[in-house]
Design an enzyme around this catalytic site. Sequence first.
Site, short mmCIF file in Angstrom:
data_model
loop_
_atom_site.label_atom_id
_atom_site.label_comp_id
_atom_site.label_asym_id
_atom_site.label_seq_id
_atom_site.Cartn_x
_atom_site.Cartn_y
_atom_site.Cartn_z
N SER A 7 0.88 -1.10 -0.12
CA SER A 7 -0.02 0.14 0.02
C SER A 7 0.72 1.15 0.21
O SER A 7 1.65 1.50 0.74
CB SER A 7 -0.90 -0.01 1.33
OG SER A 7 -1.36 1.39 1.56
N HIS A 32 -1.15 -1.48 -4.18
CA HIS A 32 -2.41 -0.95 -3.48
C HIS A 32 -2.65 0.63 -3.47
O HIS A 32 -1.62 1.20 -2.66
CB HIS A 32 -2.51 -1.68 -2.23
CG HIS A 32 -3.76 -1.62 -1.36
ND1 HIS A 32 -4.83 -2.35 -1.59
CD2 HIS A 32 -4.35 -0.85 -0.36
CE1 HIS A 32 -5.98 -2.34 -0.74
NE2 HIS A 32 -5.58 -1.20 -0.10
N ASP A 34 -4.81 3.37 -1.91
CA ASP A 34 -5.89 3.70 -0.85
C ASP A 34 -6.54 5.07 -1.13
O ASP A 34 -5.94 6.02 -0.88
CB ASP A 34 -5.31 3.70 0.34
CG ASP A 34 -5.03 2.23 1.01
OD1 ASP A 34 -6.29 1.44 0.93
OD2 ASP A 34 -4.06 1.80 1.38
N MET A 36 -9.28 7.77 -0.14
CA MET A 36 -9.94 8.27 0.94
C MET A 36 -10.62 9.66 0.81
O MET A 36 -10.04 10.60 0.46
CB MET A 36 -9.22 8.39 2.33
CG MET A 36 -8.63 6.97 2.56
SD MET A 36 -7.50 6.99 4.12
CE MET A 36 -6.46 5.73 4.30
N HIS A 65 -8.39 0.72 -3.61
CA HIS A 65 -9.10 0.47 -2.64
C HIS A 65 -10.15 1.87 -2.39
O HIS A 65 -9.32 2.78 -1.82
CB HIS A 65 -8.63 -0.06 -1.45
CG HIS A 65 -9.27 -0.09 -0.28
ND1 HIS A 65 -8.57 -0.19 0.93
CD2 HIS A 65 -10.62 -0.12 0.01
CE1 HIS A 65 -9.64 -0.46 2.09
NE2 HIS A 65 -10.65 -0.37 1.51
N MET A 67 -12.15 3.97 -0.19
CA MET A 67 -12.89 4.29 0.98
C MET A 67 -13.57 5.76 0.79
O MET A 67 -13.10 6.67 1.12
CB MET A 67 -11.78 4.23 1.88
CG MET A 67 -11.40 2.97 2.55
SD MET A 67 -9.72 2.86 3.26
CE MET A 67 -8.57 3.07 1.80
N MET A 136 -11.25 -6.05 5.97
CA MET A 136 -10.48 -5.02 6.59
C MET A 136 -10.33 -5.65 8.05
O MET A 136 -10.77 -6.17 8.70
CB MET A 136 -11.33 -3.76 6.58
CG MET A 136 -11.64 -2.91 5.66
SD MET A 136 -10.00 -2.31 4.71
CE MET A 136 -8.95 -1.56 5.82
N GLY A 141 -8.94 4.00 7.42
CA GLY A 141 -8.46 5.37 7.37
C GLY A 141 -7.23 5.75 7.70
O GLY A 141 -6.85 6.88 7.32
N GLY A 143 -3.00 4.29 7.74
CA GLY A 143 -1.83 3.13 7.89
C GLY A 143 -1.45 2.97 9.18
O GLY A 143 -1.59 3.83 10.32
N ASP A 174 -6.57 -6.58 4.88
CA ASP A 174 -5.84 -5.15 4.69
C ASP A 174 -6.00 -4.58 6.23
O ASP A 174 -6.83 -4.18 6.75
CB ASP A 174 -6.66 -4.26 3.69
CG ASP A 174 -6.13 -2.78 3.40
OD1 ASP A 174 -5.18 -2.63 4.01
OD2 ASP A 174 -6.87 -1.96 2.85
N GLY A 175 -4.77 -4.18 6.55
CA GLY A 175 -4.63 -3.36 7.98
C GLY A 175 -3.76 -4.30 8.73
O GLY A 175 -4.13 -5.29 9.35
N GLY A 176 -2.80 -3.62 9.40
CA GLY A 176 -1.86 -4.13 10.31
C GLY A 176 -1.00 -5.54 10.09
O GLY A 176 -0.61 -6.34 11.05
N GLY A 196 1.30 -1.90 4.28
CA GLY A 196 1.63 -0.75 3.89
C GLY A 196 2.93 -0.49 4.81
O GLY A 196 3.93 -0.39 4.29
C1 DX5 Z 1 -6.23 1.53 5.74
C2 DX5 Z 1 -5.75 1.23 4.37
C3 DX5 Z 1 -4.54 0.44 4.30
C4 DX5 Z 1 -3.46 0.66 4.87
C5 DX5 Z 1 -2.87 -0.40 5.61
O1 DX5 Z 1 -7.42 1.95 5.82
O2 DX5 Z 1 -6.59 0.77 3.60
O3 DX5 Z 1 -4.44 -0.21 2.94
O4 DX5 Z 1 -2.51 1.27 4.03
O5 DX5 Z 1 -1.51 0.08 6.07
P1 DX5 Z 1 -1.08 -0.94 7.12
O6 DX5 Z 1 -0.34 -2.04 6.40
O7 DX5 Z 1 0.46 -0.03 7.66
O8 DX5 Z 1 -1.79 -1.00 8.36
ZN ZN Z 2 -6.24 -0.30 1.70
#
Ligand code: DX5
Ligand code: ZN
Length: 216
Positions: A7, A32, A34, A36, A65, A67, A136, A141, A143, A174-176, A196
């Site tokens: 990401s 990826h 993102d 937003m 993606h 959002m 998710m 929202g 990273g 996606d996320g963490g 990310g």
């Molecule tokens: C969060 C995004 C993710 C984000 C992930 O809302 O959709 O794609 O970039 O970042 P990491 O991998 O650091 O959690």
């Molecule tokens: Zn994402």
Amino acid sequence: MNYLSPSILSADFCELGRDIALVEKAGAPYLHIDIMDGMFVPSISFGMPILKCVKKRSGLFMDVHMMVAQPERYVEELIELGADGVTIHVEACDCVAQTLAKIRALGAKPGIAINPETPVSAVLPYLGMVDMVLVMTVHPGFGGQKYIAECADKIKEVRRIIDEKYPDVKLEIDGGVCLDNLQMNLEAGANVIVAGSAVFKGDIEANVRDFLKMMS
Ligand code: DX5
Ligand code: ZN
């Protein structure tokens, strides 16, 4: 087959071309993106001009993606600018089926995303229309958040359902996600892995290689 989707939200935006070249060189197949809107999620990231530039510089699969509230307003432009996959949130759209059909008709791969608090039942009506389900594993929202452990059960649930009826549908998380929880997520059934901060912090090429090694 597993796919890594770094990401760019966590990339260095002053060195975006360099950072993308590094993930590409190290062998990541997807990128990826993102988007937003400050409405569906509290934050605003970036939009069309970035996708346009990145697409010119990179041959990677553009995994967009959204959002974004009412994502149907933007799918046409995103695909024109080079989105290869467009994932919309089931919570953000009043015309999900039409929007997924539009994404496919315009030549991109449709995906449907669900937030941590949304039950899997919300995406069931759309599984026959998508190439990918995005579960998710943080609240969307930002990273760099911590993986929500309860989401592992949801990944397993989606995996069981798609294996039964829609074996070609991919399951993205996606996320963490980091090297420490990657194996557990692969075992739960994820096969498209967004990362990310775990990719863009430190040695980008080495990070991508470490992910790919575990995913092969
Ligand atoms: C969060 C995004 C993710 C984000 C992930 O809302 O959709 O794609 O970039 O970042 P990491 O991998 O650091 O959690
Ligand atoms: Zn994402």
